[in-house]
Write a protein that holds these residues in place. Structure first.
Motif, PDB file in Angstrom:
ATOM      1  N   GLU A   1       1.067  -1.439  -0.062  1.00 51.76           N
ATOM      2  CA  GLU A   1       0.353  -0.075  -0.060  1.00 51.76           C
ATOM      3  C   GLU A   1       0.350   1.237  -0.287  1.00 51.76           C
ATOM      4  OE1 GLU A   1      -2.870   0.200   3.895  1.00 51.76           O
ATOM      5  OE2 GLU A   1      -2.983   2.744   2.546  1.00 51.76           O
ATOM      6  N   LYS A   2       1.856   1.253   1.073  1.00 51.34           N
ATOM      7  CA  LYS A   2       2.956   2.415   0.813  1.00 51.34           C
ATOM      8  C   LYS A   2       3.452   2.706  -0.193  1.00 51.34           C
ATOM      9  CE  LYS A   2       4.990   3.911   5.140  1.00 51.34           C
ATOM     10  NZ  LYS A   2       6.239   2.793   6.565  1.00 51.34           N
ATOM     11  N   PHE A   3       3.631   1.359  -0.913  1.00 52.47           N
ATOM     12  CA  PHE A   3       4.741   1.460  -2.519  1.00 52.47           C
ATOM     13  C   PHE A   3       3.290   2.234  -3.536  1.00 52.47           C
ATOM     14  CE2 PHE A   3       4.895  -0.392  -7.015  1.00 52.47           C
ATOM     15  CZ  PHE A   3       7.039   0.180  -7.273  1.00 52.47           C
ATOM     16  N   LEU A   4       1.965   1.478  -3.311  1.00 44.87           N
ATOM     17  CA  LEU A   4       1.817   1.991  -4.250  1.00 44.87           C
ATOM     18  C   LEU A   4       0.989   3.535  -3.954  1.00 44.87           C
ATOM     19  CD1 LEU A   4      -1.167  -1.062  -4.241  1.00 44.87           C
ATOM     20  CD2 LEU A   4       0.439  -0.307  -6.410  1.00 44.87           C
ATOM     21  N   ASN A   5       0.551   3.907  -2.875  1.00 45.29           N
ATOM     22  CA  ASN A   5       0.474   5.234  -3.086  1.00 45.29           C
ATOM     23  C   ASN A   5       1.397   6.372  -2.582  1.00 45.29           C
ATOM     24  OD1 ASN A   5      -1.647   6.987  -1.599  1.00 45.29           O
ATOM     25  ND2 ASN A   5      -1.380   7.031   0.128  1.00 45.29           N
ATOM     26  N   SER A   6       3.280   5.868  -3.243  1.00 46.71           N
ATOM     27  CA  SER A   6       3.442   6.454  -3.095  1.00 46.71           C
ATOM     28  C   SER A   6       4.291   7.283  -4.414  1.00 46.71           C
ATOM     29  CB  SER A   6       4.750   6.136  -2.430  1.00 46.71           C
ATOM     30  OG  SER A   6       5.274   5.407  -3.222  1.00 46.71           O
ATOM     31  N   LYS A   7       4.184   8.593  -4.800  1.00 43.96           N
ATOM     32  CA  LYS A   7       4.251   9.147  -5.721  1.00 43.96           C
ATOM     33  C   LYS A   7       5.784   8.560  -6.294  1.00 43.96           C
ATOM     34  CE  LYS A   7       2.589  12.412  -7.639  1.00 43.96           C
ATOM     35  NZ  LYS A   7       1.386  11.924  -8.342  1.00 43.96           N
ATOM     36  N   SER A   8       6.732   7.773  -5.970  1.00 42.97           N
ATOM     37  CA  SER A   8       7.947   6.887  -6.645  1.00 42.97           C
ATOM     38  C   SER A   8       7.755   6.144  -7.366  1.00 42.97           C
ATOM     39  CB  SER A   8       8.984   7.106  -5.799  1.00 42.97           C
ATOM     40  OG  SER A   8       9.206   6.220  -4.174  1.00 42.97           O
ATOM     41  N   GLY A   9       6.388   5.573  -6.616  1.00 40.17           N
ATOM     42  CA  GLY A   9       6.263   3.580  -6.692  1.00 40.17           C
ATOM     43  C   GLY A   9       5.234   3.984  -7.779  1.00 40.17           C
ATOM     44  N   GLN A  10       4.434   5.315  -7.915  1.00 42.19           N
ATOM     45  CA  GLN A  10       2.796   5.351  -8.846  1.00 42.19           C
ATOM     46  C   GLN A  10       4.047   5.367 -10.427  1.00 42.19           C
ATOM     47  OE1 GLN A  10       0.592   8.401  -7.547  1.00 42.19           O
ATOM     48  NE2 GLN A  10      -0.172   6.883  -6.523  1.00 42.19           N
ATOM     49  N   LYS A  11       5.691   6.095  -9.694  1.00 37.98           N
ATOM     50  CA  LYS A  11       6.317   6.723 -10.944  1.00 37.98           C
ATOM     51  C   LYS A  11       6.655   5.761 -11.682  1.00 37.98           C
ATOM     52  CE  LYS A  11       8.748  10.215 -12.760  1.00 37.98           C
ATOM     53  NZ  LYS A  11       9.616  11.373 -12.710  1.00 37.98           N
ATOM     54  N   LYS A  12       7.060   4.490 -11.038  1.00 40.13           N
ATOM     55  CA  LYS A  12       7.779   3.015 -11.139  1.00 40.13           C
ATOM     56  C   LYS A  12       6.554   2.306 -12.155  1.00 40.13           C
ATOM     57  CE  LYS A  12      11.179   2.880  -8.114  1.00 40.13           C
ATOM     58  NZ  LYS A  12      12.129   1.837  -7.235  1.00 40.13           N
ATOM     59  N   LEU A  13       5.463   1.898 -11.453  1.00 44.53           N
ATOM     60  CA  LEU A  13       4.514   1.859 -12.198  1.00 44.53           C
ATOM     61  C   LEU A  13       3.831   1.972 -13.700  1.00 44.53           C
ATOM     62  CD1 LEU A  13       2.581   0.937  -9.271  1.00 44.53           C
ATOM     63  CD2 LEU A  13       4.033  -1.079 -10.407  1.00 44.53           C
ATOM     64  N   ALA A  14       4.100   3.413 -14.079  1.00 51.77           N
ATOM     65  CA  ALA A  14       3.253   4.324 -15.119  1.00 51.77           C
ATOM     66  C   ALA A  14       4.620   4.022 -16.038  1.00 51.77           C
ATOM     67  CB  ALA A  14       3.083   5.361 -14.962  1.00 51.77           C
ATOM     68  N   THR A  15       5.530   4.208 -15.666  1.00 52.27           N
ATOM     69  CA  THR A  15       6.929   3.933 -16.829  1.00 52.27           C
ATOM     70  C   THR A  15       7.105   2.199 -17.054  1.00 52.27           C
ATOM     71  OG1 THR A  15       8.249   5.182 -15.002  1.00 52.27           O
ATOM     72  CG2 THR A  15       9.603   4.232 -16.629  1.00 52.27           C
ATOM     73  N   ALA A  16       7.077   1.491 -16.113  1.00 57.94           N
ATOM     74  CA  ALA A  16       6.262  -0.244 -16.717  1.00 57.94           C
ATOM     75  C   ALA A  16       5.457  -0.395 -17.732  1.00 57.94           C
ATOM     76  CB  ALA A  16       6.200  -0.797 -15.089  1.00 57.94           C
ATOM     77  N   ILE A  17       4.732   0.247 -17.653  1.00 56.13           N
ATOM     78  CA  ILE A  17       3.568   0.118 -18.663  1.00 56.13           C
ATOM     79  C   ILE A  17       4.543   1.188 -19.737  1.00 56.13           C
ATOM     80  CG2 ILE A  17       1.353   0.208 -19.131  1.00 56.13           C
ATOM     81  CD1 ILE A  17       0.498   0.578 -16.139  1.00 56.13           C
ATOM     82  N   PHE A  18       4.310   2.238 -19.167  1.00 57.41           N
ATOM     83  CA  PHE A  18       4.505   2.605 -20.194  1.00 57.41           C
ATOM     84  C   PHE A  18       6.133   2.241 -21.379  1.00 57.41           C
ATOM     85  CE2 PHE A  18       7.586   5.824 -22.433  1.00 57.41           C
ATOM     86  CZ  PHE A  18       7.497   6.273 -23.270  1.00 57.41           C
ATOM     87  N   ASN A  19       6.918   2.016 -20.786  1.00 63.24           N
ATOM     88  CA  ASN A  19       8.245   0.776 -21.594  1.00 63.24           C
ATOM     89  C   ASN A  19       7.782  -0.084 -22.183  1.00 63.24           C
ATOM     90  OD1 ASN A  19       9.607   2.107 -20.452  1.00 63.24           O
ATOM     91  ND2 ASN A  19      10.280   1.127 -19.161  1.00 63.24           N
ATOM     92  N   ALA A  20       6.065  -0.805 -22.113  1.00 62.33           N
ATOM     93  CA  ALA A  20       6.344  -2.025 -23.065  1.00 62.33           C
ATOM     94  C   ALA A  20       5.151  -1.050 -23.797  1.00 62.33           C
ATOM     95  CB  ALA A  20       4.884  -2.492 -21.963  1.00 62.33           C
ATOM     96  N   LEU A  21       4.331  -0.211 -23.847  1.00 58.24           N
ATOM     97  CA  LEU A  21       3.563   0.298 -24.712  1.00 58.24           C
ATOM     98  C   LEU A  21       4.257   0.930 -25.444  1.00 58.24           C
ATOM     99  CD1 LEU A  21       0.767   1.486 -25.223  1.00 58.24           C
ATOM    100  CD2 LEU A  21       1.791   3.469 -24.722  1.00 58.24           C
ATOM    101  N   LYS A  22       5.656   1.436 -25.498  1.00 57.33           N
ATOM    102  CA  LYS A  22       6.570   2.014 -25.904  1.00 57.33           C
ATOM    103  C   LYS A  22       7.202   1.253 -27.629  1.00 57.33           C
ATOM    104  CE  LYS A  22      10.051   5.267 -26.449  1.00 57.33           C
ATOM    105  NZ  LYS A  22      10.972   5.902 -24.937  1.00 57.33           N
ATOM    106  N   LYS A  23       7.192   0.082 -26.736  1.00 59.27           N
ATOM    107  CA  LYS A  23       7.498  -1.112 -27.581  1.00 59.27           C
ATOM    108  C   LYS A  23       6.624  -2.038 -28.728  1.00 59.27           C
ATOM    109  CE  LYS A  23      10.551  -3.268 -24.287  1.00 59.27           C
ATOM    110  NZ  LYS A  23      10.597  -4.219 -23.808  1.00 59.27           N
ATOM    111  N   TYR A  24       5.599  -1.759 -27.932  1.00 59.65           N
ATOM    112  CA  TYR A  24       3.909  -1.894 -29.011  1.00 59.65           C
ATOM    113  C   TYR A  24       3.300  -1.627 -29.743  1.00 59.65           C
ATOM    114  CZ  TYR A  24      -0.466  -3.906 -29.354  1.00 59.65           C
ATOM    115  OH  TYR A  24      -2.041  -4.281 -30.419  1.00 59.65           O
ATOM    116  N   ALA A  25       3.797   0.250 -29.369  1.00 61.35           N
ATOM    117  CA  ALA A  25       3.068   1.003 -30.730  1.00 61.35           C
ATOM    118  C   ALA A  25       3.766   0.772 -31.739  1.00 61.35           C
ATOM    119  CB  ALA A  25       2.891   2.170 -29.479  1.00 61.35           C
TER     120      ALA A  25
END
Ligand SMILES: [Zn+2]
Length: 358
Positions: free
Chosen positions: A229-253
Protein backbone atom coordinates in the motif's frame (compact mmCIF):
# COMPACT_ATOMS: atom_id res chain seq x y z
CA UNK A 1 -27.62 19.80 -54.91
CA UNK A 2 -25.32 19.90 -57.89
CA UNK A 3 -23.53 16.54 -58.01
CA UNK A 4 -20.17 18.13 -58.82
CA UNK A 5 -20.25 20.44 -55.81
CA UNK A 6 -21.42 17.56 -53.64
CA UNK A 7 -18.42 15.44 -54.69
CA UNK A 8 -16.01 18.29 -53.98
CA UNK A 9 -17.46 18.71 -50.50
CA UNK A 10 -17.07 14.98 -49.85
CA UNK A 11 -13.44 15.11 -51.00
CA UNK A 12 -12.67 18.06 -48.72
CA UNK A 13 -14.22 16.28 -45.77
CA UNK A 14 -12.22 13.15 -46.55
CA UNK A 15 -8.98 15.14 -46.66
CA UNK A 16 -9.75 16.84 -43.38
CA UNK A 17 -10.38 13.51 -41.70
CA UNK A 18 -7.41 11.73 -43.24
CA UNK A 19 -4.65 12.87 -40.89
CA UNK A 20 -6.79 12.02 -37.85
CA UNK A 21 -7.41 8.47 -38.96
CA UNK A 22 -4.17 7.53 -40.61
CA UNK A 23 -1.48 8.71 -38.25
CA UNK A 24 -2.42 8.53 -34.63
CA UNK A 25 -2.10 5.36 -32.61
CA UNK A 26 -4.82 5.76 -30.01
CA UNK A 27 -4.32 4.49 -26.48
CA UNK A 28 -7.32 4.51 -24.20
CA UNK A 29 -6.34 4.67 -20.53
CA UNK A 30 -9.02 3.57 -18.10
CA UNK A 31 -8.36 4.29 -14.41
CA UNK A 32 -10.65 1.82 -12.61
CA UNK A 33 -13.44 3.01 -10.25
CA UNK A 34 -13.94 6.67 -9.27
CA UNK A 35 -16.45 8.92 -7.48
CA UNK A 36 -18.77 6.94 -5.23
CA UNK A 37 -16.96 3.75 -6.27
CA UNK A 38 -13.77 3.66 -4.16
CA UNK A 39 -12.54 0.27 -5.34
CA UNK A 40 -10.40 -1.69 -2.89
CA UNK A 41 -9.31 0.03 0.31
CA UNK A 42 -6.01 0.04 2.18
CA UNK A 43 -5.44 1.50 5.61
CA UNK A 44 -5.13 5.00 4.16
CA UNK A 45 -5.24 4.73 0.39
CA UNK A 46 -8.16 4.14 -1.95
CA UNK A 47 -7.82 2.12 -5.13
CA UNK A 48 -9.59 4.78 -7.23
CA UNK A 49 -6.92 7.40 -6.39
CA UNK A 50 -3.94 5.12 -7.04
CA UNK A 51 -5.41 4.03 -10.39
CA UNK A 52 -5.96 7.65 -11.43
CA UNK A 53 -2.47 8.83 -10.41
CA UNK A 54 -0.75 6.03 -12.32
CA UNK A 55 -3.03 6.64 -15.33
CA UNK A 56 -2.24 10.37 -15.44
CA UNK A 57 1.50 9.75 -15.11
CA UNK A 58 1.34 7.21 -17.93
CA UNK A 59 -0.63 9.62 -20.11
CA UNK A 60 1.94 12.39 -19.54
CA UNK A 61 4.80 10.09 -20.47
CA UNK A 62 3.05 9.16 -23.71
CA UNK A 63 2.26 12.78 -24.59
CA UNK A 64 5.86 13.85 -23.94
CA UNK A 65 7.59 10.99 -25.67
CA UNK A 66 5.41 9.33 -28.29
CA UNK A 67 4.43 11.98 -30.79
CA UNK A 68 2.38 9.67 -33.01
CA UNK A 69 0.34 8.33 -30.12
CA UNK A 70 -2.84 9.91 -28.90
CA UNK A 71 -4.08 9.47 -25.34
CA UNK A 72 -7.76 9.23 -24.49
CA UNK A 73 -8.82 8.87 -20.85
CA UNK A 74 -12.10 7.30 -19.80
CA UNK A 75 -11.80 9.56 -16.76
CA UNK A 76 -9.12 12.05 -15.70
CA UNK A 77 -10.80 13.16 -12.50
CA UNK A 78 -12.50 11.58 -9.51
CA UNK A 79 -15.83 10.69 -11.08
CA UNK A 80 -18.06 7.65 -11.35
CA UNK A 81 -18.43 5.95 -14.74
CA UNK A 82 -20.23 2.74 -15.62
CA UNK A 83 -18.25 -0.08 -17.21
CA UNK A 84 -20.38 0.40 -20.32
CA UNK A 85 -19.50 4.10 -20.52
CA UNK A 86 -15.81 3.26 -20.29
CA UNK A 87 -16.01 0.81 -23.17
CA UNK A 88 -18.18 3.21 -25.19
CA UNK A 89 -15.55 5.94 -24.96
CA UNK A 90 -12.88 3.51 -26.19
CA UNK A 91 -15.03 2.17 -29.04
CA UNK A 92 -16.17 5.61 -30.15
CA UNK A 93 -12.61 6.85 -30.71
CA UNK A 94 -11.69 3.50 -32.35
CA UNK A 95 -8.86 2.96 -29.90
CA UNK A 96 -5.91 0.80 -30.89
CA UNK A 97 -5.25 -0.33 -27.34
CA UNK A 98 -7.22 -0.29 -24.08
CA UNK A 99 -5.49 -0.29 -20.71
CA UNK A 100 -7.62 -0.62 -17.59
CA UNK A 101 -5.68 0.16 -14.41
CA UNK A 102 -6.60 -1.46 -11.09
CA UNK A 103 -5.20 -2.29 -7.68
CA UNK A 104 -5.63 -5.75 -6.19
CA UNK A 105 -6.96 -6.95 -2.83
CA UNK A 106 -8.20 -10.15 -1.23
CA UNK A 107 -10.97 -11.01 1.22
CA UNK A 108 -10.83 -9.47 4.71
CA UNK A 109 -10.76 -12.87 6.37
CA UNK A 110 -7.93 -14.22 4.21
CA UNK A 111 -4.95 -15.20 6.36
CA UNK A 112 -2.39 -13.87 3.88
CA UNK A 113 -4.16 -10.55 3.42
CA UNK A 114 -1.27 -8.56 4.86
CA UNK A 115 1.51 -10.52 3.15
CA UNK A 116 0.23 -11.23 -0.36
CA UNK A 117 2.00 -9.21 -3.05
CA UNK A 118 2.75 -8.95 -6.75
CA UNK A 119 1.51 -7.58 -10.05
CA UNK A 120 -0.56 -9.40 -12.64
CA UNK A 121 -1.92 -8.48 -16.06
CA UNK A 122 -5.21 -9.89 -17.30
CA UNK A 123 -6.67 -10.45 -20.73
CA UNK A 124 -10.23 -11.49 -21.43
CA UNK A 125 -10.97 -15.19 -21.18
CA UNK A 126 -12.23 -17.94 -18.95
CA UNK A 127 -10.51 -18.06 -15.56
CA UNK A 128 -8.35 -21.11 -14.94
CA UNK A 129 -8.28 -20.71 -11.18
CA UNK A 130 -10.72 -19.72 -8.46
CA UNK A 131 -8.41 -16.85 -7.58
CA UNK A 132 -8.70 -15.32 -11.06
CA UNK A 133 -12.47 -15.67 -10.92
CA UNK A 134 -12.51 -13.81 -7.60
CA UNK A 135 -10.61 -10.88 -9.12
CA UNK A 136 -13.08 -10.66 -12.02
CA UNK A 137 -16.04 -10.90 -9.64
CA UNK A 138 -14.71 -8.07 -7.51
CA UNK A 139 -13.98 -5.80 -10.47
CA UNK A 140 -17.29 -6.61 -12.20
CA UNK A 141 -19.35 -6.13 -9.05
CA UNK A 142 -18.99 -2.35 -9.47
CA UNK A 143 -21.93 -2.58 -11.88
CA UNK A 144 -24.12 -3.00 -8.81
CA UNK A 145 -23.55 0.71 -8.19
CA UNK A 146 -25.06 1.50 -11.60
CA UNK A 147 -28.76 2.11 -12.05
CA UNK A 148 -30.58 -0.81 -13.59
CA UNK A 149 -27.47 -2.89 -14.12
CA UNK A 150 -29.33 -6.16 -14.62
CA UNK A 151 -30.96 -4.87 -17.80
CA UNK A 152 -27.90 -3.05 -19.14
CA UNK A 153 -25.76 -6.19 -18.83
CA UNK A 154 -28.50 -8.56 -19.98
CA UNK A 155 -28.93 -10.33 -16.70
CA UNK A 156 -25.23 -10.87 -16.05
CA UNK A 157 -24.78 -11.53 -12.34
CA UNK A 158 -21.24 -10.46 -11.38
CA UNK A 159 -21.30 -12.57 -8.22
CA UNK A 160 -22.50 -15.83 -9.71
CA UNK A 161 -19.82 -18.18 -11.01
CA UNK A 162 -22.26 -19.52 -13.58
CA UNK A 163 -22.47 -16.17 -15.33
CA UNK A 164 -18.83 -16.54 -16.23
CA UNK A 165 -19.42 -19.50 -18.51
CA UNK A 166 -20.03 -17.00 -21.33
CA UNK A 167 -16.32 -16.24 -21.35
CA UNK A 168 -15.43 -19.84 -22.09
CA UNK A 169 -16.17 -19.49 -25.78
CA UNK A 170 -15.27 -15.89 -26.21
CA UNK A 171 -13.62 -15.65 -29.61
CA UNK A 172 -11.92 -12.36 -29.42
CA UNK A 173 -10.07 -11.54 -32.62
CA UNK A 174 -7.68 -9.32 -30.66
CA UNK A 175 -6.67 -12.00 -28.19
CA UNK A 176 -3.18 -12.57 -29.64
CA UNK A 177 -2.28 -8.89 -29.52
CA UNK A 178 -3.83 -8.53 -26.08
CA UNK A 179 -1.69 -11.36 -24.74
CA UNK A 180 1.40 -10.01 -26.49
CA UNK A 181 0.95 -6.62 -24.85
CA UNK A 182 -0.02 -8.14 -21.49
CA UNK A 183 3.21 -10.18 -21.45
CA UNK A 184 5.29 -7.10 -22.24
CA UNK A 185 3.65 -5.14 -19.41
CA UNK A 186 4.05 -8.02 -16.96
CA UNK A 187 7.72 -8.28 -17.87
CA UNK A 188 8.19 -4.56 -17.18
CA UNK A 189 6.30 -4.78 -13.88
CA UNK A 190 8.88 -7.30 -12.72
CA UNK A 191 12.02 -5.68 -14.09
CA UNK A 192 11.26 -1.97 -14.04
CA UNK A 193 8.87 -1.70 -11.09
CA UNK A 194 10.39 -4.64 -9.16
CA UNK A 195 7.04 -6.27 -8.53
CA UNK A 196 6.67 -9.92 -7.62
CA UNK A 197 5.58 -11.89 -10.70
CA UNK A 198 2.01 -13.17 -10.52
CA UNK A 199 1.88 -13.77 -14.25
CA UNK A 200 -0.36 -13.02 -17.20
CA UNK A 201 -3.84 -14.40 -16.53
CA UNK A 202 -7.30 -14.64 -18.05
CA UNK A 203 -10.67 -13.85 -16.53
CA UNK A 204 -14.07 -12.54 -17.53
CA UNK A 205 -13.93 -8.79 -17.12
CA UNK A 206 -17.00 -7.03 -18.52
CA UNK A 207 -15.08 -3.89 -19.38
CA UNK A 208 -12.65 -5.90 -21.55
CA UNK A 209 -15.48 -7.86 -23.15
CA UNK A 210 -17.19 -4.65 -24.24
CA UNK A 211 -14.18 -3.06 -25.93
CA UNK A 212 -13.46 -3.92 -29.55
CA UNK A 213 -9.66 -3.57 -29.61
CA UNK A 214 -6.67 -5.27 -27.97
CA UNK A 215 -7.23 -4.75 -24.26
CA UNK A 216 -5.68 -5.56 -20.90
CA UNK A 217 -6.50 -5.01 -17.25
CA UNK A 218 -3.58 -4.57 -14.86
CA UNK A 219 -3.62 -5.27 -11.13
CA UNK A 220 -0.68 -3.16 -9.95
CA UNK A 221 -0.18 -4.80 -6.55
CA UNK A 222 -2.12 -5.52 -3.33
CA UNK A 223 -3.50 -2.56 -1.43
CA UNK A 224 -4.44 -4.86 1.50
CA UNK A 225 -0.74 -5.49 2.20
CA UNK A 226 0.52 -2.43 4.18
CA UNK A 227 4.00 -2.55 2.62
CA UNK A 228 2.57 -2.64 -0.89
CA UNK A 229 0.00 0.00 0.00
CA UNK A 230 2.83 2.34 0.90
CA UNK A 231 4.54 1.68 -2.42
CA UNK A 232 1.30 2.07 -4.39
CA UNK A 233 0.47 5.31 -2.62
CA UNK A 234 3.90 6.90 -3.07
CA UNK A 235 4.85 9.18 -5.96
CA UNK A 236 7.98 7.15 -6.63
CA UNK A 237 6.05 3.88 -6.65
CA UNK A 238 3.43 5.27 -8.97
CA UNK A 239 6.13 6.59 -11.28
CA UNK A 240 7.78 3.16 -11.47
CA UNK A 241 4.47 1.48 -12.28
CA UNK A 242 3.60 4.07 -14.94
CA UNK A 243 7.09 3.75 -16.45
CA UNK A 244 6.69 -0.01 -16.62
CA UNK A 245 3.45 0.25 -18.62
CA UNK A 246 4.96 3.03 -20.74
CA UNK A 247 8.03 0.97 -21.70
CA UNK A 248 5.84 -1.91 -22.83
CA UNK A 249 3.56 0.44 -24.72
CA UNK A 250 6.46 2.07 -26.54
CA UNK A 251 7.57 -1.27 -27.96
CA UNK A 252 4.05 -2.30 -28.83
CA UNK A 253 3.12 1.01 -30.48
CA UNK A 254 6.33 1.02 -32.52
CA UNK A 255 5.51 -2.42 -33.81
CA UNK A 256 1.89 -1.75 -34.70
CA UNK A 257 2.06 1.89 -35.63
CA UNK A 258 3.42 1.32 -39.12
CA UNK A 259 0.43 2.62 -40.96
CA UNK A 260 1.44 2.24 -44.59
CA UNK A 261 2.71 -0.93 -46.23
CA UNK A 262 2.79 -1.80 -49.91
CA UNK A 263 1.31 -5.04 -51.13
CA UNK A 264 2.25 -6.91 -54.31
CA UNK A 265 -0.18 -4.97 -56.52
CA UNK A 266 1.60 -1.76 -55.58
CA UNK A 267 -1.51 -0.32 -54.01
CA UNK A 268 -1.17 1.09 -50.59
CA UNK A 269 -3.08 -0.54 -47.82
CA UNK A 270 -3.14 0.35 -44.17
CA UNK A 271 -1.83 -2.17 -41.74
CA UNK A 272 -2.80 -1.39 -38.17
CA UNK A 273 -4.30 -3.52 -35.42
CA UNK A 274 -7.65 -2.26 -36.69
CA UNK A 275 -7.29 -4.19 -39.92
CA UNK A 276 -9.83 -6.96 -40.10
CA UNK A 277 -8.78 -10.53 -40.67
CA UNK A 278 -9.85 -12.17 -43.88
CA UNK A 279 -10.99 -15.74 -43.51
CA UNK A 280 -11.98 -17.88 -46.45
CA UNK A 281 -13.94 -20.96 -45.49
CA UNK A 282 -16.72 -23.01 -47.03
CA UNK A 283 -19.82 -24.16 -45.21
CA UNK A 284 -18.83 -22.06 -42.24
CA UNK A 285 -21.39 -19.91 -40.60
CA UNK A 286 -20.80 -17.23 -37.97
CA UNK A 287 -23.48 -16.20 -35.51
CA UNK A 288 -23.46 -13.82 -32.60
CA UNK A 289 -24.15 -15.42 -29.24
CA UNK A 290 -25.57 -12.93 -26.79
CA UNK A 291 -27.50 -14.77 -24.10
CA UNK A 292 -27.73 -18.11 -22.34
CA UNK A 293 -30.63 -19.54 -20.42
CA UNK A 294 -31.52 -22.76 -18.65
CA UNK A 295 -34.88 -22.78 -20.44
CA UNK A 296 -36.39 -21.69 -23.74
CA UNK A 297 -37.18 -18.00 -23.85
CA UNK A 298 -40.37 -16.53 -25.25
CA UNK A 299 -39.84 -14.31 -28.33
CA UNK A 300 -41.24 -11.32 -26.46
CA UNK A 301 -39.13 -11.88 -23.33
CA UNK A 302 -37.53 -8.60 -22.31
CA UNK A 303 -34.16 -10.32 -21.90
CA UNK A 304 -33.99 -10.41 -25.70
CA UNK A 305 -34.29 -6.61 -25.74
CA UNK A 306 -36.34 -6.68 -28.91
CA UNK A 307 -33.69 -8.54 -30.92
CA UNK A 308 -35.44 -10.41 -33.74
CA UNK A 309 -35.16 -12.96 -35.27
CA UNK A 310 -33.09 -14.96 -32.82
CA UNK A 311 -32.07 -18.61 -32.84
CA UNK A 312 -30.76 -20.93 -30.17
CA UNK A 313 -28.72 -24.10 -29.91
CA UNK A 314 -28.46 -26.39 -26.93
CA UNK A 315 -25.20 -27.35 -25.26
CA UNK A 316 -24.78 -29.02 -21.86
CA UNK A 317 -28.45 -28.41 -21.11
CA UNK A 318 -28.06 -24.70 -21.65
CA UNK A 319 -29.94 -22.82 -24.37
CA UNK A 320 -27.57 -20.48 -26.13
CA UNK A 321 -29.19 -17.66 -28.04
CA UNK A 322 -27.69 -16.28 -31.23
CA UNK A 323 -28.43 -13.50 -33.67
CA UNK A 324 -27.50 -13.15 -37.32
CA UNK A 325 -25.82 -15.61 -39.64
CA UNK A 326 -23.10 -14.98 -42.16
CA UNK A 327 -20.24 -16.74 -43.90
CA UNK A 328 -18.07 -13.64 -43.60
CA UNK A 329 -15.98 -12.99 -40.52
CA UNK A 330 -15.99 -9.24 -41.28
CA UNK A 331 -19.75 -9.18 -41.47
CA UNK A 332 -19.98 -11.13 -38.23
CA UNK A 333 -17.77 -8.49 -36.61
CA UNK A 334 -19.98 -5.67 -37.80
CA UNK A 335 -23.10 -7.47 -36.54
CA UNK A 336 -21.30 -8.02 -33.25
CA UNK A 337 -20.48 -4.31 -33.01
CA UNK A 338 -24.11 -3.47 -33.73
CA UNK A 339 -25.51 -5.51 -30.89
CA UNK A 340 -22.71 -4.87 -28.40
CA UNK A 341 -24.48 -1.71 -27.29
CA UNK A 342 -27.32 -3.87 -26.00
CA UNK A 343 -25.31 -6.98 -25.17
CA UNK A 344 -21.75 -6.03 -24.25
CA UNK A 345 -20.73 -9.60 -23.53
CA UNK A 346 -21.89 -10.91 -26.93
CA UNK A 347 -19.34 -12.79 -29.00
CA UNK A 348 -18.98 -14.65 -32.29
CA UNK A 349 -19.58 -18.39 -32.52
CA UNK A 350 -18.69 -20.58 -35.47
CA UNK A 351 -20.84 -23.32 -36.98
CA UNK A 352 -20.05 -25.94 -39.58
CA UNK A 353 -22.90 -27.82 -41.23
CA UNK A 354 -25.19 -26.46 -38.53
CA UNK A 355 -22.98 -27.71 -35.71
CA UNK A 356 -21.10 -25.51 -33.30
CA UNK A 357 -17.32 -25.84 -33.72
CA UNK A 358 -14.40 -24.27 -31.91
ZN1 LIG B 1 -10.43 -2.38 -9.34
Amino acid sequence: MNKYIYNIILLVIAFLLLPLNANAFIVVIDPGHGGKDYGALGVKAKEKDINLSVALLLGDMIKNDLKDTKVVYTRNSDKFLSLRERADIANKVSGDLFISIHTNSIAKKAKNRKTISGASVYTLGLHKTEENLEVAKRENSVIELENDYSTSYSGFDPNSSESYIIFELNQNKHIDQSIEFASAVQDEFIHTANRKDRGVRQAGFLVLAATSMPSILVELDFICNPTQEKFLNSKSGQKKLATAIFNALKKYANKYNKTIVTNTNNTEITSTPKQTKEIKINDIEYKIQFLTSSNIINKKDKRLKGLNPVEFYKENNIYKYTYGSTASWDKALSILNEIKAKFPEAFIVKFKDGKRIK
